[in-house]
Design a protein around this motif. Structure first.
Motif, mmCIF file in Angstrom:
data_model
loop_
_atom_site.group_PDB
_atom_site.id
_atom_site.type_symbol
_atom_site.label_atom_id
_atom_site.label_comp_id
_atom_site.label_asym_id
_atom_site.label_seq_id
_atom_site.Cartn_x
_atom_site.Cartn_y
_atom_site.Cartn_z
ATOM 1 N N ASP A 14 1.001 -1.422 -0.183
ATOM 2 C CA ASP A 14 -0.030 0.017 -0.060
ATOM 3 C C ASP A 14 0.755 1.389 -0.103
ATOM 4 O OD1 ASP A 14 0.900 -0.950 2.508
ATOM 5 O OD2 ASP A 14 -1.095 0.350 3.550
ATOM 6 N N ILE A 15 2.179 1.307 0.752
ATOM 7 C CA ILE A 15 2.872 2.477 0.653
ATOM 8 C C ILE A 15 3.588 2.605 -0.550
ATOM 9 C CG2 ILE A 15 4.814 3.425 2.014
ATOM 10 C CD1 ILE A 15 4.022 2.068 4.389
ATOM 11 N N LEU A 16 4.013 1.417 -1.007
ATOM 12 C CA LEU A 16 4.974 1.377 -2.158
ATOM 13 C C LEU A 16 3.848 1.883 -3.414
ATOM 14 C CD1 LEU A 16 7.397 0.886 -3.789
ATOM 15 C CD2 LEU A 16 6.669 -1.384 -4.130
ATOM 16 N N LYS A 17 2.696 1.615 -3.667
ATOM 17 C CA LYS A 17 1.539 2.037 -4.463
ATOM 18 C C LYS A 17 1.297 3.574 -4.341
ATOM 19 C CE LYS A 17 -0.217 -2.272 -5.445
ATOM 20 N NZ LYS A 17 -1.785 -2.938 -5.448
ATOM 21 N N THR A 18 1.219 3.955 -3.092
ATOM 22 C CA THR A 18 1.110 5.483 -2.949
ATOM 23 C C THR A 18 2.258 6.365 -3.331
ATOM 24 O OG1 THR A 18 -0.618 4.796 -0.991
ATOM 25 C CG2 THR A 18 0.386 6.971 -0.855
ATOM 26 N N VAL A 19 3.274 5.766 -3.025
ATOM 27 C CA VAL A 19 4.600 6.677 -3.596
ATOM 28 C C VAL A 19 4.639 6.568 -4.891
ATOM 29 C CG1 VAL A 19 6.977 6.769 -3.363
ATOM 30 C CG2 VAL A 19 6.104 6.340 -1.391
ATOM 31 N N LYS A 60 2.100 6.415 -7.039
ATOM 32 C CA LYS A 60 0.978 7.052 -7.504
ATOM 33 C C LYS A 60 1.412 8.672 -7.400
ATOM 34 C CE LYS A 60 -3.844 8.201 -7.154
ATOM 35 N NZ LYS A 60 -5.209 7.817 -6.682
ATOM 36 N N LEU A 61 1.845 9.095 -6.197
ATOM 37 C CA LEU A 61 2.159 10.638 -5.919
ATOM 38 C C LEU A 61 3.255 10.985 -6.513
ATOM 39 C CD1 LEU A 61 1.495 10.401 -2.162
ATOM 40 C CD2 LEU A 61 0.135 11.526 -3.727
ATOM 41 N N SER A 62 4.186 10.102 -6.851
ATOM 42 C CA SER A 62 5.448 10.720 -7.615
ATOM 43 C C SER A 62 5.371 10.468 -9.070
ATOM 44 C CB SER A 62 6.709 9.959 -7.012
ATOM 45 O OG SER A 62 6.617 8.395 -7.287
ATOM 46 N N ALA A 63 4.225 9.872 -9.605
ATOM 47 C CA ALA A 63 4.203 9.501 -10.986
ATOM 48 C C ALA A 63 5.409 8.659 -11.465
ATOM 49 C CB ALA A 63 3.994 10.748 -11.865
ATOM 50 N N ALA A 64 5.953 7.785 -10.605
ATOM 51 C CA ALA A 64 7.146 7.106 -10.932
ATOM 52 C C ALA A 64 6.575 5.857 -11.952
ATOM 53 C CB ALA A 64 7.681 6.362 -9.808
ATOM 54 N N PRO A 65 7.314 5.615 -12.942
ATOM 55 C CA PRO A 65 6.670 4.355 -14.041
ATOM 56 C C PRO A 65 7.114 3.160 -13.535
ATOM 57 C CG PRO A 65 8.852 5.507 -14.663
ATOM 58 C CD PRO A 65 8.610 6.361 -13.578
ATOM 59 N N THR A 66 7.954 2.849 -12.515
ATOM 60 C CA THR A 66 8.356 1.783 -11.997
ATOM 61 C C THR A 66 8.548 1.644 -10.523
ATOM 62 O OG1 THR A 66 10.662 1.985 -12.039
ATOM 63 C CG2 THR A 66 9.597 1.093 -14.046
ATOM 64 N N LYS A 67 8.290 0.400 -9.536
ATOM 65 C CA LYS A 67 8.364 0.449 -8.363
ATOM 66 C C LYS A 67 9.777 1.029 -8.142
ATOM 67 C CE LYS A 67 4.776 -3.102 -7.760
ATOM 68 N NZ LYS A 67 4.604 -4.424 -7.396
ATOM 69 N N LYS A 98 11.845 3.094 -9.457
ATOM 70 C CA LYS A 98 12.124 4.337 -9.369
ATOM 71 C C LYS A 98 11.192 5.119 -8.421
ATOM 72 C CE LYS A 98 13.093 8.301 -11.346
ATOM 73 N NZ LYS A 98 14.517 8.997 -11.203
ATOM 74 N N ALA A 99 10.315 4.576 -7.821
ATOM 75 C CA ALA A 99 9.300 5.076 -6.682
ATOM 76 C C ALA A 99 9.975 4.990 -5.646
ATOM 77 C CB ALA A 99 8.043 4.390 -6.428
ATOM 78 N N VAL A 100 10.916 4.056 -5.222
ATOM 79 C CA VAL A 100 11.676 3.702 -4.073
ATOM 80 C C VAL A 100 12.746 4.723 -4.021
ATOM 81 C CG1 VAL A 100 13.272 2.106 -2.801
ATOM 82 C CG2 VAL A 100 11.026 1.326 -3.697
ATOM 83 N N ILE A 101 13.523 4.858 -5.308
ATOM 84 C CA ILE A 101 14.434 5.857 -5.463
ATOM 85 C C ILE A 101 13.971 7.662 -5.135
ATOM 86 C CG2 ILE A 101 15.961 6.854 -7.132
ATOM 87 C CD1 ILE A 101 16.127 4.251 -8.503
ATOM 88 N N ILE A 102 12.825 7.727 -5.563
ATOM 89 C CA ILE A 102 12.426 8.848 -5.355
ATOM 90 C C ILE A 102 12.071 9.086 -3.837
ATOM 91 C CG2 ILE A 102 10.413 10.362 -5.739
ATOM 92 C CD1 ILE A 102 10.273 9.312 -8.554
ATOM 93 N N ALA A 103 11.548 8.283 -3.183
ATOM 94 C CA ALA A 103 11.320 8.214 -1.768
ATOM 95 C C ALA A 103 12.626 8.386 -1.122
ATOM 96 C CB ALA A 103 10.283 7.150 -1.376
ATOM 97 N N LEU A 104 13.710 7.722 -1.225
ATOM 98 C CA LEU A 104 14.823 7.858 -0.491
ATOM 99 C C LEU A 104 15.362 9.179 -0.762
ATOM 100 C CD1 LEU A 104 16.186 4.256 -1.286
ATOM 101 C CD2 LEU A 104 15.243 5.186 0.743
ATOM 102 N N GLU A 105 15.343 9.591 -2.261
ATOM 103 C CA GLU A 105 16.101 11.238 -2.397
ATOM 104 C C GLU A 105 15.268 12.003 -1.711
ATOM 105 O OE1 GLU A 105 17.668 10.282 -6.818
ATOM 106 O OE2 GLU A 105 15.562 10.971 -6.687
#
Length: 67
Positions: free
Chosen positions: A11-16, A18-25, A27-34
């Motif tokens: 659920d957290i991964l999907k939220t990140v 969606k909010l970041s418009a990351a094309p992949t999981k 990339k979403a994790v990288i954006i969240a860490l940055e």
């Protein structure tokens, strides 16, 4: 880049993602860490400056966007 196996709450991964418009999981994790690193660095900077301004980090970023 190194591959790492992680177990993450979906659920957290999907939220990140969606909010970041990351094309992949990944990339979403990288954006969240940055974002986390950026926020921590900003908080450290504000701590060094002192608390004399009477503003929270959110308030300072909001004021920065306005002006």
């Amino acid at each position: 880049m190194k591959k790492t196996l992680l177990t993450l709450p979906q659920d957290i991964l999907k939220t990140v993602q969606k909010l970041s418009a990351a094309p992949t999981k990944s990339k979403a994790v990288i954006i969240a860490l940055e974002e986390y690193v950026r926020d921590k660095r900003l908080n450290c900077l504000l701590d060094r400056m002192g608390k004399g301004y009477g503003l929270t980090l959110k308030q300072m970023l909001h004021a920065r966007k306005k002006g």
